[in-house]
Design an enzyme around this catalytic site. Structure first.
Site, PDB file in Angstrom:
ATOM      1  N   HIS A 117       5.093  12.670   2.406  1.00 24.80           N
ATOM      2  CA  HIS A 117       4.803  11.185   3.061  1.00 24.80           C
ATOM      3  C   HIS A 117       4.189  11.418   4.263  1.00 24.80           C
ATOM      4  O   HIS A 117       3.301  10.449   4.858  1.00 24.80           O
ATOM      5  CB  HIS A 117       6.104  10.845   3.124  1.00 24.80           C
ATOM      6  CG  HIS A 117       6.349   9.201   3.380  1.00 24.80           C
ATOM      7  ND1 HIS A 117       5.582   8.492   2.089  1.00 24.80           N
ATOM      8  CD2 HIS A 117       7.155   8.410   3.469  1.00 24.80           C
ATOM      9  CE1 HIS A 117       5.654   7.077   2.197  1.00 24.80           C
ATOM     10  NE2 HIS A 117       7.163   6.960   2.880  1.00 24.80           N
TER      11      HIS A 117
ATOM     12  N   ASN B 148       7.928   2.408   8.275  1.00 22.35           N
ATOM     13  CA  ASN B 148       8.218   1.144   7.906  1.00 22.35           C
ATOM     14  C   ASN B 148       7.826  -0.036   8.990  1.00 22.35           C
ATOM     15  O   ASN B 148       7.853  -0.966   8.991  1.00 22.35           O
ATOM     16  CB  ASN B 148       9.523   0.956   7.376  1.00 22.35           C
ATOM     17  CG  ASN B 148      10.551   1.080   8.319  1.00 22.35           C
ATOM     18  OD1 ASN B 148      10.608   1.731   9.382  1.00 22.35           O
ATOM     19  ND2 ASN B 148      11.861   0.474   8.010  1.00 22.35           N
TER      20      ASN B 148
ATOM     21  N   ASP C 270      -0.237   8.732   1.751  1.00 20.14           N
ATOM     22  CA  ASP C 270       0.216   9.324   0.431  1.00 20.14           C
ATOM     23  C   ASP C 270       0.167   8.321  -0.827  1.00 20.14           C
ATOM     24  O   ASP C 270       0.469   7.069  -0.391  1.00 20.14           O
ATOM     25  CB  ASP C 270       1.568   9.914   0.422  1.00 20.14           C
ATOM     26  CG  ASP C 270       2.429   9.002   0.987  1.00 20.14           C
ATOM     27  OD1 ASP C 270       2.547   8.292   1.821  1.00 20.14           O
ATOM     28  OD2 ASP C 270       3.676   8.765   0.052  1.00 20.14           O
TER      29      ASP C 270
ATOM     30  N   ASN D 196       5.827   1.601   2.173  1.00 18.57           N
ATOM     31  CA  ASN D 196       6.104   0.784   3.660  1.00 18.57           C
ATOM     32  C   ASN D 196       5.079   0.979   4.737  1.00 18.57           C
ATOM     33  O   ASN D 196       5.336  -0.271   5.501  1.00 18.57           O
ATOM     34  CB  ASN D 196       7.397   1.396   4.013  1.00 18.57           C
ATOM     35  CG  ASN D 196       8.564   0.980   3.095  1.00 18.57           C
ATOM     36  OD1 ASN D 196       8.500  -0.324   2.335  1.00 18.57           O
ATOM     37  ND2 ASN D 196       9.906   1.730   2.887  1.00 18.57           N
TER      38      ASN D 196
END
Length: 197
Positions: free
Chosen positions: A23, A77, A102, A123
Site C-alpha cells: 500500500h 483514508n 498501488d 481509499n
C-alpha cells in the site's frame, strides 16, 4: 525559471508498521524522486504531510518544472486532507496533481498512467476526490496484483513484504518516478506511450 508547478502525492500510510507494505509504493516513488534531486522531506503539521520540493532542470525544448512532493501523515483514508491543504497553499489546480498509488487490478510489474476516473475502491483516491472536489487529476497506477487464494485485499495490501518482493517493488517505484518525470515534462500521451504496459 520554472514554468509550471505540479503536486506529486505518494499515497501510503505513515509509520514503520506500514513502511514495507504494498500500500506504500506511492511513498517509495516520491522518496525516489526526492533522492534523485537531493531534496529532503520536512514535516508540515498544518498541512498534515511531509513535503519536499524539487526542480526538474530545463533541457532543449523543455522548460524547468517544479514538483512539490507530498507524503500525507494522515492514514490512507484521510489523504485528501493533506493534498487539499498543500494544493491550496501552493495554488496548484487539480489538473496539476499527480497521485502515485498501488493498483490491485494490475499485476506486479505493470504500470499505467491516466487522467481522471473513479477511485476503484482505493481509499486514498476516494479521499482525494472528496477533498479536491473532483477526480480530474493524474494517476500513476503501480500494479501489485490481487491476493492469492481467499486472502482479503486489505490483508494483502498491508502485509509486510518479503525481501525479494520489496526489491521488486523498489524497481517498480523507481519506474513510477520515471513516469512522473515524463508526464510533467512531455504530457500524458507521451508518458502513456512510454510507460503503459
Amino acid at each position: 525559471m520554472t514554468t509550471g508547478t505540479h503536486l506529486v502525492v505518494g499515497l501510503g500510510n505513515p509509520g514503520p508498521t506500514y513502511a514495507f507494505t504494498r500500500h506504500n509504493v506511492g511513498f517509495w516513488a516520491v522518496d525516489d524522486l526526492a533522492d534523485r534531486y537531493g531534496a529532503r522531506f520536512t514535516l508540515s503539521s498544518r498541512h498534515r504531510a511531509e513535503v519536499a520540493s524539487v526542480v526538474l532542470p530545463a533541457s532543449p525544448g523543455v522548460d524547468a518544472v517544479r514538483l512539490v512532493l507530498v507524503k500525507p501523515t494522515t492514514y490512507m483514508n484521510e489523504s485528501g486532507r493533506a493534498v487539499q491543504a498543500v494544493a491550496q497553499f501552493h495554488k496548484i489546480e487539480p489538473g496539476h496533481v499527480v497521485a502515485v498509488h498501488d493498483e490491485l487490478d494490475l499485476n506486479a510489474g505493470q504500470l499505467r498512467l491516466k487522467f481522471g476516473g473513479g477511485d476503484n475502491g482505493h481509499n486514498g483516491l476516494k479521499s482525494m476526490r472528496a477533498h479536491l472536489g473532483t477526480g480530474d487529476f493524474h494517476r500513476v497506477r503501480v500494479g501489485i496484483g490481487r491476493p492469492p487464494g481467499r486472502q482479503a485485499a486489505a490483508d494483502w495490501v498491508l502485509a509486510k513484504l518479503k525481501p525479494s518482493d520489496a526489491d521488486s517493488m523498489r524497481v517498480d517505484a523507481a519506474i513510477a518516478s520515471d513516469a512522473v518525470e515524463c508526464l510533467v515534462r512531455d504530457g500524458l500521451e507521451a508518458a502513456q506511450n512510454r510507460f503503459n504496459n
